[in-house]
Motif scaffolding. Structure first.
Motif, mmCIF file in Angstrom:
data_model
loop_
_atom_site.group_PDB
_atom_site.id
_atom_site.type_symbol
_atom_site.label_atom_id
_atom_site.label_comp_id
_atom_site.label_asym_id
_atom_site.label_seq_id
_atom_site.Cartn_x
_atom_site.Cartn_y
_atom_site.Cartn_z
ATOM 1 N N SER A 128 -15.256 7.614 8.758
ATOM 2 C CA SER A 128 -14.012 8.344 9.019
ATOM 3 C C SER A 128 -13.416 8.752 7.678
ATOM 4 O O SER A 128 -13.801 8.225 6.633
ATOM 5 N N VAL A 129 -12.488 9.700 7.753
ATOM 6 C CA VAL A 129 -11.812 10.150 6.530
ATOM 7 C C VAL A 129 -10.311 10.164 6.783
ATOM 8 O O VAL A 129 -9.872 10.354 7.919
ATOM 9 N N TRP A 130 -9.561 9.928 5.730
ATOM 10 C CA TRP A 130 -8.114 10.114 5.871
ATOM 11 C C TRP A 130 -7.587 10.762 4.609
ATOM 12 O O TRP A 130 -8.032 10.474 3.506
ATOM 13 N N GLY A 131 -6.684 11.700 4.809
ATOM 14 C CA GLY A 131 -6.204 12.520 3.706
ATOM 15 C C GLY A 131 -4.698 12.397 3.536
ATOM 16 O O GLY A 131 -3.969 12.089 4.474
ATOM 17 N N MET A 132 -4.273 12.642 2.285
ATOM 18 C CA MET A 132 -2.836 12.583 1.956
ATOM 19 C C MET A 132 -2.403 13.903 1.338
ATOM 20 O O MET A 132 -3.176 14.522 0.596
ATOM 21 N N SER A 133 -1.166 14.278 1.596
ATOM 22 C CA SER A 133 -0.597 15.450 0.923
ATOM 23 C C SER A 133 -0.395 15.106 -0.553
ATOM 24 O O SER A 133 -0.410 13.931 -0.940
ATOM 25 N N GLU A 134 -0.151 16.134 -1.359
ATOM 26 C CA GLU A 134 0.114 15.916 -2.792
ATOM 27 C C GLU A 134 1.300 14.968 -2.969
ATOM 28 O O GLU A 134 1.253 14.033 -3.774
ATOM 29 N N ASP A 135 2.345 15.218 -2.191
ATOM 30 C CA ASP A 135 3.558 14.412 -2.326
ATOM 31 C C ASP A 135 3.278 12.940 -2.007
ATOM 32 O O ASP A 135 3.668 12.041 -2.756
ATOM 33 N N VAL A 136 2.570 12.689 -0.897
ATOM 34 C CA VAL A 136 2.288 11.299 -0.520
ATOM 35 C C VAL A 136 1.377 10.652 -1.562
ATOM 36 O O VAL A 136 1.588 9.496 -1.961
ATOM 37 N N ALA A 137 0.389 11.408 -2.033
ATOM 38 C CA ALA A 137 -0.543 10.842 -3.014
ATOM 39 C C ALA A 137 0.200 10.457 -4.297
ATOM 40 O O ALA A 137 -0.044 9.392 -4.866
ATOM 41 N N THR A 138 1.125 11.320 -4.723
ATOM 42 C CA THR A 138 1.883 11.016 -5.941
ATOM 43 C C THR A 138 2.745 9.778 -5.738
ATOM 44 O O THR A 138 2.790 8.870 -6.580
ATOM 45 N N ARG A 139 3.402 9.749 -4.587
ATOM 46 C CA ARG A 139 4.276 8.591 -4.318
ATOM 47 C C ARG A 139 3.448 7.313 -4.185
ATOM 48 O O ARG A 139 3.870 6.245 -4.621
ATOM 49 N N TYR A 140 2.278 7.446 -3.590
ATOM 50 C CA TYR A 140 1.466 6.239 -3.413
ATOM 51 C C TYR A 140 0.908 5.766 -4.771
ATOM 52 O O TYR A 140 0.838 4.564 -5.033
ATOM 53 N N ALA A 141 0.560 6.720 -5.624
ATOM 54 C CA ALA A 141 0.078 6.336 -6.969
ATOM 55 C C ALA A 141 1.195 5.595 -7.708
ATOM 56 O O ALA A 141 0.946 4.575 -8.366
ATOM 57 N N ASP A 142 2.431 6.067 -7.580
ATOM 58 C CA ASP A 142 3.571 5.377 -8.217
ATOM 59 C C ASP A 142 3.721 3.976 -7.640
ATOM 60 O O ASP A 142 3.967 3.013 -8.358
ATOM 61 N N TYR A 143 3.583 3.904 -6.328
ATOM 62 C CA TYR A 143 3.735 2.607 -5.633
ATOM 63 C C TYR A 143 2.677 1.624 -6.143
ATOM 64 O O TYR A 143 2.985 0.479 -6.469
ATOM 65 N N VAL A 144 1.439 2.107 -6.221
ATOM 66 C CA VAL A 144 0.335 1.222 -6.639
ATOM 67 C C VAL A 144 0.575 0.735 -8.072
ATOM 68 O O VAL A 144 0.329 -0.424 -8.401
ATOM 69 N N ARG A 145 1.093 1.643 -8.901
ATOM 70 C CA ARG A 145 1.348 1.279 -10.303
ATOM 71 C C ARG A 145 2.381 0.169 -10.419
ATOM 72 O O ARG A 145 2.321 -0.658 -11.315
ATOM 73 N N THR A 146 3.323 0.154 -9.498
ATOM 74 C CA THR A 146 4.449 -0.769 -9.669
ATOM 75 C C THR A 146 4.411 -1.959 -8.706
ATOM 76 O O THR A 146 5.216 -2.867 -8.827
ATOM 77 N N LYS A 147 3.514 -1.933 -7.734
ATOM 78 C CA LYS A 147 3.507 -3.040 -6.766
ATOM 79 C C LYS A 147 2.967 -4.296 -7.432
ATOM 80 O O LYS A 147 2.269 -4.217 -8.445
ATOM 81 N N GLU A 148 3.268 -5.433 -6.806
ATOM 82 C CA GLU A 148 2.738 -6.669 -7.382
ATOM 83 C C GLU A 148 1.220 -6.625 -7.306
ATOM 84 O O GLU A 148 0.657 -6.052 -6.359
ATOM 85 N N PRO A 149 0.543 -7.220 -8.275
ATOM 86 C CA PRO A 149 -0.920 -7.179 -8.255
ATOM 87 C C PRO A 149 -1.465 -7.909 -7.038
ATOM 88 O O PRO A 149 -0.808 -8.810 -6.513
ATOM 89 N N GLY A 150 -2.660 -7.514 -6.604
ATOM 90 C CA GLY A 150 -3.268 -8.205 -5.453
ATOM 91 C C GLY A 150 -3.885 -7.216 -4.490
ATOM 92 O O GLY A 150 -3.718 -5.997 -4.621
#
Ligand code: PLP
Length: 460
Positions: free
Chosen positions: A301-323
């Motif tokens: 299966s595939v799942w896709g994100m808009s530019e906006d969601v991808a940017t926000r998710y990249a920010d989230y991943v950068r700042t979330k607690e490790p794990g």
């Protein structure tokens, strides 16, 4: 003369006695045509709980499962040598036909090069751009089932919005995603009846309203605490409920205004065209999911994100607690998936294939409708591209509640077995028929003829 039974005991206008009689007669015919299968699986497959390797194999209305010898194109052959025109097509997993040549070739080529490495292969280089071009979203991930793709996309939606709740439409199905297993029961949200081992109150974090109900949507979104609306563009798991004019525009406008993401699940509606319903109707989802036929029947299966969601998710991943993110299964993104998905996208899901599918689906729709009219049955036909469904109730249906009321399980089961006995297989649990690129006009004609014969029996 009106042959339709309007009494309370009737389902779809047919009396309970007549339905029971048809079911009995057809069950006997089915058994008689399958002596070898009856000997092997008439009492269940040995060693499996419930006598089947997957529990829903027991839910087919035939007296025992059809034991398949082989499937090719749009034809299934059982071990007794019965050939069936296959309109079920693995309930969409084989929507492009059984073992299309490019898929079989890709499997053979990859078989000698390793099947899973947890590393990309060169085919993966092609797939990202193919998905971008076809569906219009810029950032993609691979999973193994549509269930997982939905589950992961919902996690991203919660992560980037910081909201816990999701919203579903009554009657939805997005795979076995726990949080979508909610229903309106007597108008009130409740856990979907029948869930095994589910002790949580799923309605705590899942809002549910009826499809096509814009005032209810507006009211639900007003609280601004919903991370994501997840929906199919057409409800295909609730008979077939089409969006009313303006519904998708309003859904997009209202979700955007509320800061709620929109996840469009195209797993079934990819029947609409090469870019799914999304491309055909210009939808603009934040998240997009497609499973089942994307790798020609190989689990992917595939799942896709808009530019906006991808940017926000990249920010989230950068700042979330490790794990561990809670997303991922070991066999996802394996080279066999890449090889077969590439073959499917490049050589199977073509414009020419869709034009053939659409053409025959229109013929099927018209043919079934003509039969329904001829026998004055209170039924109707729904269609989304190559996906056709007859519904044993008047239509069109506006929402999942109406679809639930339209179901006539005993009648439908009797019809399904009667069709099998006339050489036609349609999807179990509902009355869905798919046209593949391999389906022929002769097969469609045979289905219409078989349907007419069953209608004649029911109304005689
Ligand atoms: C719309 C939709 N999404 C997702 C799924 C889940 O697919 P899978 O069972 O392959 O995970 C289904 C299954 O029928 C579906 O109909």
């Amino acid at each position: 003369m009106d042959t339709i039974d309007h009494s309370k005991t009737a389902a779809g206008g047919i009396s309970a006695a007549r339905i029971a009689e048809l079911r009995k007669v057809e069950a006997a015919v089915f058994r008689q045509a399958r002596p070898k299968s009856a000997a092997k699986v008439g009492n269940g497959l040995p060693g499996f709980f419930g006598g089947v390797p997957m529990h829903w194999m027991n839910d087919w209305p035939t007296p025992f499962p059809i034991l398949v010898e082989s499937a090719k194109g749009a034809t299934i052959t059982d071990i007794d040598g019965n050939r069936l025109d296959d309109f079920c097509l693995g309930d969409t997993g084989s929507m492009f036909g059984h073992s299309p040549a490019p898929v079989a070739r890709a499997i053979r080529a990859q078989a000698g090069r390793g099947l899973t490495y947890m590393l990309p292969s060169e085919d993966a280089l092609a797939i990202g751009p193919l998905l971008q071009q076809r569906f219009g979203l810029p950032c993609w991930q691979i999973a193994t089932t549509a269930t997982d793709a939905n589950r992961f996309a919902l996690r991203v939606a919660r992560a980037v919005t910081g909201r816990e709740k999701i919203l579903v439409f009554n009657g939805c199905y997005h795979g076995s995603v726990d949080e979508t297993m909610v229903r309106l029961v007597d108008g009130k949200p409740a856990n979907r009846p029948g869930l095994a081992g589910e002790f949580r109150d799923l309605t705590r974090a899942t809002e549910i309203i009826e499809f096509n109900d814009l005032p209810a949507l507006e009211a639900a979104l007003r609280t601004r605490d919903i991370a994501c609306v997840i929906t199919e563009p057409v409800l295909t798991n609730s008979c077939m409920v089409l969006p009313e004019r303006g519904f998708h525009d309003a859904l997009r406008r209202l979700t955007s205004a509320a800061g709620t993401l929109l996840l469009i699940d195209e797993t079934h509606t990819i029947s609409t065209g090469p870019g799914g319903y999304t491309k055909a109707y210009g939808l603009e989802p934040d998240l997009f999911v497609l499973g089942k036929p994307i790798a020609g029947g190989v689990p992917a299966s595939v799942w896709g994100m808009s530019e906006d969601v991808a940017t926000r998710y990249a920010d989230y991943v950068r700042t979330k607690e490790p794990g561990y993110s809670g997303m991922g299964t070991t066999l996802s993104g394996n080279p066999l998936q890449f090889a077969v998905m590439r073959a499917t996208l490049e050589e199977v899901m073509t414009d020419a294939a869709y034009s053939h599918m659409d053409h025959l689906a229109r013929r099927l729709d018209a043919g079934l409708t003509a039969v329904i009219d001829r026998y004055r049955l209170p039924w109707h036909v729904g269609r989304v591209g190559a996906r056709v469904e007859f519904i044993c109730a008047p239509g069109p249906l506006r929402n999942g509640g109406e679809a639930e009321a339209a179901h006539a399980p005993e009648l439908e089961a009797a019809i399904h077995v009667a069709l099998v006995n006339r050489g036609v297989l349609i999807a179990p649990f509902h009355n869905m028929m798919l046209i593949s690129p391999a389906t022929s006009a002769a097969q469609v004609n045979r289905l219409i003829t078989a349907f007419a014969a069953v209608a004649a029996r029911l109304t005689a």
